[in-house]
Write an enzyme that holds these catalytic residues in place. Structure first.
Site, PDB file in Angstrom:
ATOM      1  N   CYS A 104      27.388  53.943  -1.792  1.00 40.05           N
ATOM      2  CA  CYS A 104      27.025  54.639  -0.547  1.00 40.05           C
ATOM      3  C   CYS A 104      25.826  54.805  -0.166  1.00 40.05           C
ATOM      4  O   CYS A 104      25.488  55.391   1.012  1.00 40.05           O
ATOM      5  CB  CYS A 104      27.964  55.797  -0.698  1.00 40.05           C
ATOM      6  SG  CYS A 104      29.681  55.658  -0.957  1.00 40.05           S
ATOM      7  N   ASN A 162      35.381  57.725   5.169  1.00 40.69           N
ATOM      8  CA  ASN A 162      34.064  57.493   4.384  1.00 40.69           C
ATOM      9  C   ASN A 162      33.865  55.992   4.510  1.00 40.69           C
ATOM     10  O   ASN A 162      34.401  55.175   4.169  1.00 40.69           O
ATOM     11  CB  ASN A 162      34.403  57.860   2.891  1.00 40.69           C
ATOM     12  CG  ASN A 162      33.177  57.311   2.031  1.00 40.69           C
ATOM     13  OD1 ASN A 162      32.110  56.667   2.435  1.00 40.69           O
ATOM     14  ND2 ASN A 162      33.245  58.154   0.779  1.00 40.69           N
ATOM     15  N   HIS A 181      25.709  61.702   3.783  1.00 40.70           N
ATOM     16  CA  HIS A 181      26.670  60.800   3.843  1.00 40.70           C
ATOM     17  C   HIS A 181      28.164  61.490   3.961  1.00 40.70           C
ATOM     18  O   HIS A 181      28.447  62.523   3.475  1.00 40.70           O
ATOM     19  CB  HIS A 181      26.794  60.498   2.222  1.00 40.70           C
ATOM     20  CG  HIS A 181      28.031  59.214   1.984  1.00 40.70           C
ATOM     21  ND1 HIS A 181      28.463  58.454   2.832  1.00 40.70           N
ATOM     22  CD2 HIS A 181      28.884  59.420   0.666  1.00 40.70           C
ATOM     23  CE1 HIS A 181      29.373  57.823   2.291  1.00 40.70           C
ATOM     24  NE2 HIS A 181      29.660  58.486   1.139  1.00 40.70           N
TER      25      HIS A 181
HETATM   26  O1  UT7 Z   1      31.552  57.991  -1.073  1.00 43.38           O
HETATM   27  C1  UT7 Z   1      30.933  58.590  -2.272  1.00 43.38           C
HETATM   28  C2  UT7 Z   1      31.849  58.832  -3.575  1.00 43.38           C
HETATM   29  N1  UT7 Z   1      33.153  59.640  -3.224  1.00 43.38           N
HETATM   30  C3  UT7 Z   1      33.130  60.967  -3.367  1.00 43.38           C
HETATM   31  O2  UT7 Z   1      32.275  61.735  -3.517  1.00 43.38           O
HETATM   32  C4  UT7 Z   1      34.565  61.694  -3.066  1.00 43.38           C
HETATM   33  C5  UT7 Z   1      34.333  62.857  -4.023  1.00 43.38           C
HETATM   34  N2  UT7 Z   1      35.957  63.316  -4.287  1.00 43.38           N
HETATM   35  C6  UT7 Z   1      36.667  63.835  -3.081  1.00 43.38           C
HETATM   36  O3  UT7 Z   1      36.210  63.867  -2.261  1.00 43.38           O
HETATM   37  C7  UT7 Z   1      37.835  64.598  -3.556  1.00 43.38           C
HETATM   38  O4  UT7 Z   1      38.105  64.640  -5.043  1.00 43.38           O
HETATM   39  C8  UT7 Z   1      39.364  63.717  -3.231  1.00 43.38           C
HETATM   40  C9  UT7 Z   1      39.486  63.911  -1.714  1.00 43.38           C
HETATM   41  C10 UT7 Z   1      39.185  62.574  -3.836  1.00 43.38           C
HETATM   42  C11 UT7 Z   1      40.447  64.326  -3.873  1.00 43.38           C
HETATM   43  O5  UT7 Z   1      40.640  65.790  -3.629  1.00 43.38           O
HETATM   44  P1  UT7 Z   1      40.812  67.090  -4.556  1.00 43.38           P
HETATM   45  O6  UT7 Z   1      40.796  68.243  -3.896  1.00 43.38           O
HETATM   46  O7  UT7 Z   1      39.711  66.846  -5.743  1.00 43.38           O
HETATM   47  O8  UT7 Z   1      42.351  66.511  -5.218  1.00 43.38           O
HETATM   48  P2  UT7 Z   1      42.669  66.206  -6.594  1.00 43.38           P
HETATM   49  O9  UT7 Z   1      42.179  64.887  -6.950  1.00 43.38           O
HETATM   50  O10 UT7 Z   1      42.230  67.340  -7.634  1.00 43.38           O
HETATM   51  O11 UT7 Z   1      44.069  66.172  -6.444  1.00 43.38           O
HETATM   52  C12 UT7 Z   1      45.027  67.432  -6.252  1.00 43.38           C
HETATM   53  C13 UT7 Z   1      46.485  66.919  -5.879  1.00 43.38           C
HETATM   54  C14 UT7 Z   1      46.874  66.056  -7.085  1.00 43.38           C
HETATM   55  O12 UT7 Z   1      48.213  66.332  -7.206  1.00 43.38           O
HETATM   56  P3  UT7 Z   1      48.529  67.288  -8.628  1.00 43.38           P
HETATM   57  O13 UT7 Z   1      48.335  66.411  -9.651  1.00 43.38           O
HETATM   58  O14 UT7 Z   1      47.892  68.369  -8.323  1.00 43.38           O
HETATM   59  O15 UT7 Z   1      50.237  67.317  -8.540  1.00 43.38           O
HETATM   60  C15 UT7 Z   1      46.966  64.763  -6.340  1.00 43.38           C
HETATM   61  O16 UT7 Z   1      47.790  63.860  -6.942  1.00 43.38           O
HETATM   62  O17 UT7 Z   1      46.341  66.117  -4.855  1.00 43.38           O
HETATM   63  C16 UT7 Z   1      47.186  65.206  -4.778  1.00 43.38           C
HETATM   64  N3  UT7 Z   1      46.737  64.100  -3.916  1.00 43.38           N
HETATM   65  C17 UT7 Z   1      47.215  63.883  -2.760  1.00 43.38           C
HETATM   66  N4  UT7 Z   1      48.275  64.612  -2.166  1.00 43.38           N
HETATM   67  C18 UT7 Z   1      48.616  64.064  -0.953  1.00 43.38           C
HETATM   68  C19 UT7 Z   1      45.595  63.188  -3.992  1.00 43.38           C
HETATM   69  N5  UT7 Z   1      45.432  62.537  -3.153  1.00 43.38           N
HETATM   70  C20 UT7 Z   1      46.240  62.914  -2.033  1.00 43.38           C
HETATM   71  C21 UT7 Z   1      46.607  62.349  -0.726  1.00 43.38           C
HETATM   72  N6  UT7 Z   1      47.784  63.252  -0.302  1.00 43.38           N
HETATM   73  N7  UT7 Z   1      46.275  61.493  -0.051  1.00 43.38           N
END
Ligand code: UT7
Length: 332
Positions: free
Chosen positions: A115, A287, A257
């Site tokens: 990115c 993104n 970004h």
């Molecule tokens: O572009 C440069 C590089 N990219 C980044 O810097 C991205 C950085 N990361 C993020 O933006 C976030 O970590 C995400 C948006 C990817 C994820 O958000 P989060 O708040 O960190 O969620 P998580 O991965 O901790 O997941 C929380 C819960 C999980 O469920 P359980 O295990 O707690 O039951 C996931 O399975 O949310 C679930 N989950 C979703 N639920 C509904 C993950 N994706 C989804 C989804 N819809 N699309």
């Protein structure tokens, strides 16, 4: 001693809008979750039946930037494209765009820096201009991430999208324009975000087996990236301000970004910059990796958010890991 300054901006967004509601019908997700955890409401995705290859999008964005700059393409000495989704492994998207523009004098190539691709490209061009090796350059970021997304992986497919942005950069003998660029990387964390697309098979197949991915699909550990993103973005933004003896009050607009609204809020908080001074369009485009900053820069410019003399801070973070920053005084 030359300095470089931006004299034109442009962007190109695919026509097809994919909403959170539509994604709800494809995977186990919800509009509420996506908006609350990321800030994204819609994203734009390339279609096969439109002219929306990476080259097409980069070309459209470049033509708009060149038109605003009021130059002809044969004045370009360099064309540098940030991209991780080129149409071909080789030749570069830079060369494809050079051909379409008939920019016969330009050296053209791509930069793969996740990115941060656009900012890495801008840094190279800035250095080439400062050293006197280049007078006028086109710098772009283009991605077609929809082609490497696993559309069954809800942790990534709701985030990533397609688009392109470009700027024309020109040499000036005046002390203005791009004041600094900083680029950094840490390959130790390469496997937090990767795709083995280029090799046609996985570099570490065992990582992919467990999640039923095709080899080229993108894989991300969002949680660990999230924390690193806020820290790296904040540090490199502070480094840029210190280098230029500029404090956060002096910055008129931050263009970060667009990976996650919560990352952007964390950055603004660490820099003590109010959110009104931070440009955000993640709600519309998601993104778009190396395209996100030049798209936002073009929109901010065309919306009149940038005034001559304004200090603008741009910061990026992505796969590699890579992160980067630049401060410039707006001069259009
Ligand atoms: O572009 C440069 C590089 N990219 C980044 O810097 C991205 C950085 N990361 C993020 O933006 C976030 O970590 C995400 C948006 C990817 C994820 O958000 P989060 O708040 O960190 O969620 P998580 O991965 O901790 O997941 C929380 C819960 C999980 O469920 P359980 O295990 O707690 O039951 C996931 O399975 O949310 C679930 N989950 C979703 N639920 C509904 C993950 N994706 C989804 C989804 N819809 N699309």
């Amino acid at each position: 001693m030359f300095h470089s300054h931006i004299i034109g901006t442009g962007s190109a967004i695919p026509k097809r809008i994919l909403s959170n509601k539509e994604l709800e019908s494809l995977i186990n997700t919800s509009d509420e979750w996506i908006v609350r955890r990321t800030g994204i409401k819609t994203r734009h995705i390339c279609s096969k039946d439109e002219n929306e290859s990476s080259t097409d999008l980069a070309l459209q964005a470049s033509l708009k930037a060149i038109e605003m700059a009021g130059i002809s393409a044969d004045k370009l000495d360099m064309i540098v494209m940030g991209t991780v989704t080129p149409d071909y492994q080789f030749p570069s998207t830079g060369c494809m765009v050079q051909n379409a523009l008939k920019a016969n004098k330009a050296a053209a190539f791509d930069v793969s820096a996740g990115c941060s691709g656009f900012l890495y490209a801008l840094s190279m061009v800035d250095n080439a201009i400062r050293s006197g090796n280049c007078k006028t350059a086109l710098v772009a970021g283009v991605e077609r991430l929809s082609s490497i997304i696993n559309w069954q992986d809800r942790s990534t497919c709701v985030l990533l999208a397609d688009g392109a942005g470009a700027v024309v950069v020109n040499a000036t003998e005046e002390n203005r324009g791009i004041l600094s660029t900083h680029i950094r990387s840490d390959g130790k964390y390469w496997d937090l975000l990767y795709s083995s697309y280029v090799y046609g098979k996985s570099y570490r197949p065992e990582l992919l087996e467990s999640i039923d991915m095709k080899p080229f699909y993108l894989k991300m550990e969002g949680n660990r990236l999230f924390k690193k993103a806020i820290r790296c973005l904040s540090l490199i933004a502070q480094e840029a301000m210190e280098t230029n003896s500029i404090c956060s009050e002096d910055i008129s607009l931050v263009i970060p970004h667009q990976a996650n609204i919560r990352i952007i809020e964390g950055l603004a908080n660490n820099l003590n910059i109010p959110m009104e001074k931070v440009y955000i369009n993640i709600q519309k485009y998601g993104n778009t990796s190396s395209a996100s900053i030049p798209i936002a820069l073009d929109e901010a410019n065309r919306e009149g958010r940038l005034k001559k003399g304004d200090y603008v801070l741009i910061v990026s973070f992505g796969a590699g890991l890579t992160w980067a920053s630049s401060i410039f005084q707006w001069s259009i």
